[in-house]
Design a protein around this motif. Structure first.
Motif, PDB file in Angstrom:
ATOM      1  N   SER A  27      35.869  -9.900  12.594  1.00  0.00           N
ATOM      2  CA  SER A  27      36.015  -8.183  13.337  1.00  0.00           C
ATOM      3  C   SER A  27      34.631  -8.324  14.169  1.00  0.00           C
ATOM      4  N   GLY A  28      33.784  -9.249  14.451  1.00  0.00           N
ATOM      5  CA  GLY A  28      32.660  -9.582  15.502  1.00  0.00           C
ATOM      6  C   GLY A  28      30.978  -8.777  14.891  1.00  0.00           C
ATOM      7  N   TYR A  29      31.141  -9.229  13.402  1.00  0.00           N
ATOM      8  CA  TYR A  29      29.766  -8.722  13.453  1.00  0.00           C
ATOM      9  C   TYR A  29      28.727 -10.179  12.756  1.00  0.00           C
ATOM     10  N   ASP A  30      27.267 -10.121  13.464  1.00  0.00           N
ATOM     11  CA  ASP A  30      26.525 -11.112  12.901  1.00  0.00           C
ATOM     12  C   ASP A  30      26.698 -10.697  11.433  1.00  0.00           C
ATOM     13  N   THR A  31      27.209 -11.381  10.411  1.00  0.00           N
ATOM     14  CA  THR A  31      26.514 -11.792   9.015  1.00  0.00           C
ATOM     15  C   THR A  31      25.424 -12.708   8.072  1.00  0.00           C
ATOM     16  N   GLU A  32      24.640 -12.538   7.510  1.00  0.00           N
ATOM     17  CA  GLU A  32      24.156 -12.804   6.301  1.00  0.00           C
ATOM     18  C   GLU A  32      24.492 -12.838   5.344  1.00  0.00           C
ATOM     19  N   THR A  33      24.178 -13.537   4.454  1.00  0.00           N
ATOM     20  CA  THR A  33      24.816 -13.812   3.036  1.00  0.00           C
ATOM     21  C   THR A  33      23.987 -14.067   2.428  1.00  0.00           C
ATOM     22  N   PHE A  34      23.620 -13.126   0.705  1.00  0.00           N
ATOM     23  CA  PHE A  34      22.257 -13.807  -0.013  1.00  0.00           C
ATOM     24  C   PHE A  34      22.980 -13.771  -1.922  1.00  0.00           C
ATOM     25  N   ALA A  35      22.703 -14.644  -2.276  1.00  0.00           N
ATOM     26  CA  ALA A  35      22.910 -14.820  -3.532  1.00  0.00           C
ATOM     27  C   ALA A  35      22.377 -13.482  -5.167  1.00  0.00           C
ATOM     28  N   SER A  36      21.179 -13.421  -4.554  1.00  0.00           N
ATOM     29  CA  SER A  36      21.045 -12.216  -5.020  1.00  0.00           C
ATOM     30  C   SER A  36      20.059 -11.119  -4.417  1.00  0.00           C
ATOM     31  N   ALA A  37      19.998 -10.420  -5.405  1.00  0.00           N
ATOM     32  CA  ALA A  37      19.326  -8.864  -5.143  1.00  0.00           C
ATOM     33  C   ALA A  37      17.800  -9.305  -4.767  1.00  0.00           C
ATOM     34  N   GLU A  38      17.809 -10.194  -5.633  1.00  0.00           N
ATOM     35  CA  GLU A  38      16.451 -10.550  -5.233  1.00  0.00           C
ATOM     36  C   GLU A  38      15.161 -11.106  -3.976  1.00  0.00           C
ATOM     37  N   ASP A  39      16.577 -12.426  -3.524  1.00  0.00           N
ATOM     38  CA  ASP A  39      16.266 -12.953  -2.483  1.00  0.00           C
ATOM     39  C   ASP A  39      16.372 -11.922  -0.672  1.00  0.00           C
ATOM     40  N   ALA A  40      17.685 -11.341  -1.316  1.00  0.00           N
ATOM     41  CA  ALA A  40      17.894 -10.062  -0.832  1.00  0.00           C
ATOM     42  C   ALA A  40      16.710  -8.783   0.574  1.00  0.00           C
ATOM     43  N   LEU A  41      16.152  -8.826  -0.914  1.00  0.00           N
ATOM     44  CA  LEU A  41      14.836  -8.277  -0.505  1.00  0.00           C
ATOM     45  C   LEU A  41      13.913  -9.129  -0.055  1.00  0.00           C
ATOM     46  N   LYS A  42      13.976  -9.612   0.122  1.00  0.00           N
ATOM     47  CA  LYS A  42      12.663 -10.935   0.869  1.00  0.00           C
ATOM     48  C   LYS A  42      13.273 -10.517   1.998  1.00  0.00           C
ATOM     49  N   ASN A  43      13.967 -10.472   2.562  1.00  0.00           N
ATOM     50  CA  ASN A  43      14.688 -10.220   3.942  1.00  0.00           C
ATOM     51  C   ASN A  43      15.001  -8.682   4.916  1.00  0.00           C
ATOM     52  N   LEU A  44      15.422  -8.029   3.479  1.00  0.00           N
ATOM     53  CA  LEU A  44      15.208  -6.523   3.875  1.00  0.00           C
ATOM     54  C   LEU A  44      15.022  -5.999   4.681  1.00  0.00           C
ATOM     55  N   GLY A  45      13.619  -5.595   5.485  1.00  0.00           N
ATOM     56  CA  GLY A  45      12.266  -4.434   5.590  1.00  0.00           C
ATOM     57  C   GLY A  45      12.543  -3.126   6.228  1.00  0.00           C
ATOM     58  N   PRO A  46      12.145  -2.481   5.913  1.00  0.00           N
ATOM     59  CA  PRO A  46      12.558  -1.073   6.289  1.00  0.00           C
ATOM     60  C   PRO A  46      13.068  -0.722   7.489  1.00  0.00           C
ATOM     61  N   ASP A  47      13.087  -1.541   8.786  1.00  0.00           N
ATOM     62  CA  ASP A  47      13.690  -1.396   9.957  1.00  0.00           C
ATOM     63  C   ASP A  47      14.896  -2.489  10.229  1.00  0.00           C
ATOM     64  N   TYR A  48      15.062  -3.163   9.125  1.00  0.00           N
ATOM     65  CA  TYR A  48      16.314  -4.232   9.154  1.00  0.00           C
ATOM     66  C   TYR A  48      17.667  -3.530   9.806  1.00  0.00           C
ATOM     67  N   PRO A  49      17.341  -4.211  11.114  1.00  0.00           N
ATOM     68  CA  PRO A  49      18.600  -4.321  12.004  1.00  0.00           C
ATOM     69  C   PRO A  49      20.131  -4.055  12.018  1.00  0.00           C
TER      70      PRO A  49
END
Length: 444
Positions: A27-49
């Motif tokens: 559908s044209g989106y730029d995706t990234e995947t994480f296997a756990s919430a802990e991993d995701a939180l390391k990459n998702l800051g307050p201004d995650y675009p």
């Protein structure tokens, strides 16, 4: 150009992560995947675009805990939660905590794409607003927006810096489209109130009763904001179209100003648009209010008085629009440069922005001229030209400066390339760049 929105997919099941990612990528989106919430939180800051799509049931930190963490970091981040079939209480709880929406397993991929589109649209708006607020709170960035080397613009920037440090109320006047609201933002951003509230009210946009309520209250319990006078306390209150205030509201405003004393707790910046209407703010306002508001005064110059700034602005604007539309900026001939310099510009910078955009669109189609864009609404045959004559030398120098500036931009500051294209010896090019205030470092 707008920053591309990302979609973070969080799920402990690899097959689910991959299938969601592949569908959204199609559908044209730029995706990234994480296997756990802990991993995701390391990459998702307050201004995650971008946005987040997360399963609720995961080992370790589950989806609800993850959602609460995300909302604590950035409450405006859209999070779409994936719930089990028929798990209504969990979906309701997720929405209460702050989820953007939820998908119930098994879900329709088209429904997911639809939610992703809504969520990314909402996120882009939030990110754009944040960027705008940062820009409007940065005095240096605002001053850079007041482009131009003409004497009137040099004086305007000096006035902003001087008056920004003062505490008195300010009256800003000038023709429509000259950038008076930008000047008001800059005044606030370069002064001691920069970190405090900046509240803008367009007086001409309200009926009298609604304007009275917006400025002075009283507000009802269901109203989402304070009266502007209270909301701006300690900061800056900007009143656009101040001449729209009735006698009654002028009297109330004067009372507020008098009650504040000196120095004023809240600075009032009044913007008047009466200059081109044959009247002045002094005519429209009661004299005692006028002299309080006009303790300090800035008149924003019309575009036609800014000389070669017109070509500089046109070049910057056409480059921006060309980048936005994915095409080359139009090349301006000497005759077209003279026409831009001679035009009366009744709509000022706002009109120039429109002309630059239309010039880019015309160039992309390979048709039309700048002269056709400058034609008068009352005379479809002849381009409108100002009666303010200029010596030929000024036109030649303005075009020469624009030509060197454009060539330096195109070659990203490569002196050798510019010398080759313009057939100029290095010494001559250096002399002309010094003459026009052009520095190679600005193009690198």
């Amino acid at each position: 150009m707008a920053q591309a929105m990302k979609i973070a997919i969080v799920d402990d099941e690899q097959d689910m992560r991959q299938s969601i990612s592949q569908w959204l990528a199609l559908s044209g989106y730029d995706t990234e995947t994480f296997a756990s919430a802990e991993d995701a939180l390391k990459n998702l800051g307050p201004d995650y675009p971008g946005i987040v799509i997360s399963d609720i049931k995961m080992p370790g930190m589950d989806g609800m805990q993850f959602l609460k963490k995300l909302m604590g970091n950035d409450s405006a981040l859209p999070v779409i939660m994936i719930t089990g079939h028929g798990d209504v209480p969990m979906a309701v709880e997720a929405m209460r905590v702050g989820a953007f929406d939820f998908l119930e397993k098994p879900f329709n991929p088209d429904r997911m794409s639809e939610l992703a589109k809504k969520a990314t649209t909402a996120r882009r708006l939030v990110m754009d607003n944040r960027a705008l607020r940062r820009e409007l709170s940065d005095g240096g960035q605002l001053m850079k927006k007041l482009i131009g080397q003409s004497p009137v613009m040099e004086r305007l920037r000096e006035d902003i810096l001087d008056l920004g440090q003062a505490d008195g109320h300010v009256l800003i006047d000038g023709e429509t489209g000259t950038g008076k609201t930008l000047v008001a933002h800059a005044l606030h951003a370069v002064g001691s109130r920069a970190g405090k509230k900046f509240v803008l009210v367009s007086c001409g946009a309200f009926e009298e009763d609604a304007l009275s309520k917006r400025l002075f209250g009283p507000m009802m319990p269901e109203d989402a904001q304070l009266p502007a006078i209270e909301e701006a306390r300690g900061g800056t209150l900007v009143l656009e179209d101040v001449e729209a205030l009735s006698e009654t509201l002028q009297a109330r405003l004067l009372s507020v100003i008098n009650e504040q004393g000196t120095p004023a707790e809240t600075r009032i910046v009044a913007i008047s648009n009466l200059q081109e209407a044959g009247r002045t703010s002094e005519d429209a306002l009661r004299s005692d209010l006028f002299y309080r508001l006009a303790a300090l005064r800035i008149t924003v110059p019309p575009l036609r008085q800014r000389g070669e700034d017109i070509l500089t602005l046109f070049t910057r604007l056409s480059d921006q629009f060309a980048d936005e539309y994915g095409c080359d900026a139009p090349q301006v001939s000497a005759q077209e440069a003279a026409q831009l310099l001679q035009a009366p510009w009744p709509g000022n910078v706002r009109q120039l922005i429109n002309v630059a955009e239309r010039a880019v669109l015309q160039s992309r189609r390979g048709s039309g001229t700048i002269a056709s864009l400058l034609m008068s609404d009352h005379d479809e045959m002849q381009p409108v030209m100002t009666t303010e004559g200029k010596p030929l030398k000024e036109y030649v120098e303005a075009f020469e400066r624009m030509l060197i500036d454009n060539t330096m931009r195109r070659h990203k500051g490569s002196i050798a390339s510019v010398m080759d294209e313009l057939c100029l010896p290095r010494r001559t090019l250096n002399e002309k760049m010094a003459k026009y205030g052009l520095q190679r470092s600005d193009y690198l």
